[in-house]
Design a protein around this motif. Structure first.
Motif, short mmCIF file in Angstrom:
data_model
loop_
_atom_site.label_atom_id
_atom_site.label_comp_id
_atom_site.label_asym_id
_atom_site.label_seq_id
_atom_site.Cartn_x
_atom_site.Cartn_y
_atom_site.Cartn_z
N LEU A 46 -69.27 -159.97 -9.73
CA LEU A 46 -70.41 -160.80 -10.13
C LEU A 46 -71.56 -159.96 -10.64
CD1 LEU A 46 -70.70 -163.70 -7.50
CD2 LEU A 46 -69.38 -163.60 -9.61
N ARG A 47 -71.80 -158.82 -9.99
CA ARG A 47 -72.87 -157.93 -10.44
C ARG A 47 -72.59 -157.41 -11.85
NH1 ARG A 47 -73.57 -153.21 -6.58
NH2 ARG A 47 -75.26 -152.74 -8.07
N THR A 50 -73.51 -160.25 -14.28
CA THR A 50 -74.96 -160.43 -14.47
C THR A 50 -75.60 -159.23 -15.18
OG1 THR A 50 -75.44 -159.47 -12.29
CG2 THR A 50 -75.14 -161.87 -12.42
N ASP A 52 -76.05 -156.28 -13.68
CA ASP A 52 -76.66 -155.38 -12.69
C ASP A 52 -75.81 -154.14 -12.44
OD1 ASP A 52 -78.78 -157.09 -12.39
OD2 ASP A 52 -77.89 -158.17 -10.70
N MET A 68 -77.44 -168.43 -17.78
CA MET A 68 -76.74 -168.07 -16.55
C MET A 68 -77.66 -168.29 -15.36
SD MET A 68 -75.09 -164.37 -15.42
CE MET A 68 -74.40 -164.14 -17.06
N VAL A 70 -78.11 -167.56 -11.23
CA VAL A 70 -77.64 -166.69 -10.16
C VAL A 70 -78.54 -166.86 -8.95
CG1 VAL A 70 -77.01 -164.33 -9.52
CG2 VAL A 70 -76.94 -165.02 -11.93
N ALA A 162 -81.49 -171.59 -8.36
CA ALA A 162 -80.34 -171.34 -9.24
C ALA A 162 -79.75 -172.65 -9.76
CB ALA A 162 -79.27 -170.55 -8.48
N LEU A 171 -73.37 -168.67 -11.08
CA LEU A 171 -72.69 -167.69 -10.21
C LEU A 171 -73.22 -167.84 -8.79
CD1 LEU A 171 -72.86 -164.47 -12.47
CD2 LEU A 171 -71.09 -166.24 -12.42
#
Length: 623
Positions: A46-47, A50, A52, A68, A70, A162, A171
């Protein structure tokens, strides 16, 4: 339209490859659950989505202009009210409203108003309030500042932030960890209606069964997609594994047969041609790998000393923290074989009751009588915050058991899957699941007769949750369970107590009836976690009478299900032993004969129990 396309994704973290050439596609409107063992790389994936985390290879392509959503890793704070915090999450609406206040943007007023109409800005406050209400915040709470709430409640606000902008791709990483059962059920319904796409990392089987239409399984550094919910995923994966193993055994037998022929006749001139033919056929046989399964999680509770009933009785007690009582007139008793789950929204007093039962809270009025030999184990998820991050699971256990040897401390940790390496890992490097295992090991170190579990599964993966269920089935003590996981409640609890309106009452239905009760309250405008006081007394009495009449059948049905599960497990263990050549080399003939007889007995018992289960189910369906 494809919202996100992941191709040949490779991620290495801490010297370990988590994903290698993994692929995943997600179309608009699809919701998938991303599952896998703790540490498999779900949150890391997931990171990467996104941005990250930079992957080591492959590509992640998001559809043009796709929004998106989150859940923030950190809980929001400050003096902003809950409602305003959620409204600010729609950054476009927030920017447009600020532009209206800017004299320099006066020439764009018409354009701004038109865009605000397009994004339904006028209905935003009511939509935000609806989401917050579903997550357990009433109108008064929504007007209070974020700083007035604990971290767990503020994480609910992060979830609301979110959900509110209705992104094209949502997410969610363990979204139910900070939710009570009522809010979890609300989230399931919200996700089912959500028009966008979603990737949900969760170990909550109920959520994965009711809110997603596909499962992406992260295993062996790959992502495999299965259509349908989690129940379908388990069935299909089990069938595929069985087929793969059956085919592997079949090919291995063919290979052995051909090789034996070749070895026997290769040197004979009359058979040389046939031997060469078999060598060619042997080379063409496919290589089918054995099914690789991670070692299953295993939990084991120490066996407590048996005490005469009741082990605990509370009479006409009030409970609170110095001010007005939170719970009044509590009358209950616990015997050592009881398995009770507490129902009710957060803030209704479930934890207060648990502390009263545990002896951590004295009654304001009334009496609490305990067996003089009663030992209580109390698991509370927040206790992980009190662990010494510079210590290890072993050092914590040694401090808790100062008279025990190091071998005894290691043995207690091993009961909950903390092997030698994990036992000496610093707490700061332990996963949430490993900390939960440590807390379970600590709270059961002296073999308690009563185990109080307050959200024990928040950081356990699905396999570990099933291991906990199996361990609790074998546990010889009483269990008082607080959990947002309906699957866990259904499998563990024999009785349900409803904590609401300052009272503790027995709930005579099952979890499906409780779910229906909450849905009825929501339709009546009572929200997801109301008290139910608005229900008509005659309707409530009629339902209670109907539940009472069916209660014995439901209780017997659960008992039959547990017996079937127990007999099936024992049968599999016997079958495994009888299929192991070592059994015949090391055991006496009478032991093998007993095992065979026992296996046949279990098969007859299971058949009879399954027939009884069908008959009871038909009676309940007809009622």
């Amino acid at each position: 339209m494809t919202v996100i396309a992941i191709r040949s994704l490779t991620i290495r973290f801490g010297g370990r490859t988590l994903l290698e050439n993994a692929d995943l596609m997600l179309d608009a409107g699809r919701k998938i659950g991303l599952v896998g063992r703790n540490g498999a790389g779900k949150s890391t994936m997931l990171r990467a989505i996104t941005g990250d985390l930079q992957p080591d290879g492959g590509e992640i392509r998001l559809a043009a202009r796709a929004k998106m959503g989150v859940v923030a890793q950190e809980a929001p704070g400050g003096e902003t009210t809950l409602l305003d915090s959620v409204l600010e999450a729609d950054t476009e609406r927030h920017a447009l409203l600020q532009a209206l206040e800017d004299p320099a943007q006066a020439h764009r007023v018409a354009e701004i108003h038109e865009r605000l109409i397009d994004i339904r800005a006028d209905s935003a406050p009511s939509r935000a309030a609806t989401i917050l209400s579903g997550l357990g915040f009433d109108a008064e709470a929504q007007a209070r500042p974020l700083s007035a709430f604990s971290g767990g409640w503020r994480m609910r606000v992060a979830l609301a932030r979110a959900l509110f902008p209705e992104p094209d791709l949502l997410l969610l990483d363990e979204p139910t960890n900070h939710l009570d059962l009522e809010a979890t059920m609300w989230l399931e319904g919200w996700l089912a209606r959500f028009p966008g796409a979603a990737i949900v990392v969760s170990h909550d089987r109920g959520l994965l069964d009711r809110a997603v239409d596909g499962i992406a399984h992260l295993d062996q550094q790959k992502v495999t997609f299965y259509p349908g919910n989690y129940e379908n995923f388990v069935r299909v994966r089990t069938e595929r594994a069985a087929q793969q193993e059956s085919q592997r055994v079949k090919i291995a037998a063919q290979r052995a047969h051909m090789q034996a022929f070749v070895d026997r006749f290769r040197a004979k001139a009359t058979k040389a041609r046939q031997a060469q033919s078999r060598l060619k056929a042997l080379a063409k046989l496919p290589v089918i790998d054995a099914v690789v399964e991670d070692a299953a999680s295993h939990f084991s509770f120490p066996e407590p000393e048996e005490l005469p009933p009741p082990i605990l009785a509370i009479e006409k007690a009030d409970a609170g923290y110095g001010g007005p009582p939170i719970l009044k007139g509590i009358d209950l008793r616990l015997d050592q074989e009881d398995r009770v789950a507490l129902l009710g929204a957060n803030g209704n007093g479930k934890s207060t009751l648990a502390k009263l039962v545990a002896g951590r809270l004295a009654p304001q009025r009334g009496t609490v009588k305990r067996s003089s030999k009663l030992r209580v184990g109390f698991f509370a998820q927040h206790q992980s915050e009190d662990l010494d991050h510079s210590g290890t699971p072993l050092s914590h256990m040694q401090a808790a058991l100062p008279q025990a040897t190091i071998q005894q401390c290691r043995a207690q940790l091993a009961r909950f899957g903390l092997n030698a390496e994990r036992a000496e890992t610093r707490i700061e490097r332990c996963s949430g699941g490993e900390k939960a295992r440590l807390l379970l090991a600590l709270c059961t170190r002296d073999a308690p007769q009563l185990l109080i579990l307050d959200e024990p599964t928040n950081h356990l993966d699905i396999d570990a949750r099933e291991a906990l269920v199996r361990a609790l089935a074998d546990y010889k003590g009483a269990v008082l369970l607080i959990s947002h996981d309906p699957h866990l409640v259904e499998l563990v609890a024999d009785r349900l107590w409803l904590v609401a309106d300052g009272k503790v009452t027995s709930f005579d239905g099952d979890m499906d009836e409780y779910r229906a009760l909450l849905a009825e309250r929501a339709r009546a405008g009572g929200g997801g976690g109301g008290s139910g006081a608005d229900r008509a007394p005659t309707d409530r009495a009629a339902r209670a009478q109907a539940r009472a009449q069916l209660a014995p059948l439901r209780a017997r049905l659960k008992e039959v299900e547990k017996l079937i599960e127990r007999h099936t497990l024992e049968g599999k263990l016997i079958e495994k032993k009888l299929s192991d050549p070592e059994t015949y080399a090391s055991r006496k003939a009478q032991d093998i004969a007993w095992a065979t007889t026992r296996q046949a007995f279990l098969a007859r018992q299971i058949a009879a129990l399954e027939q009884e289960w069908l008959e009871i189910s038909e009676q309940l369906d007809a009622a």
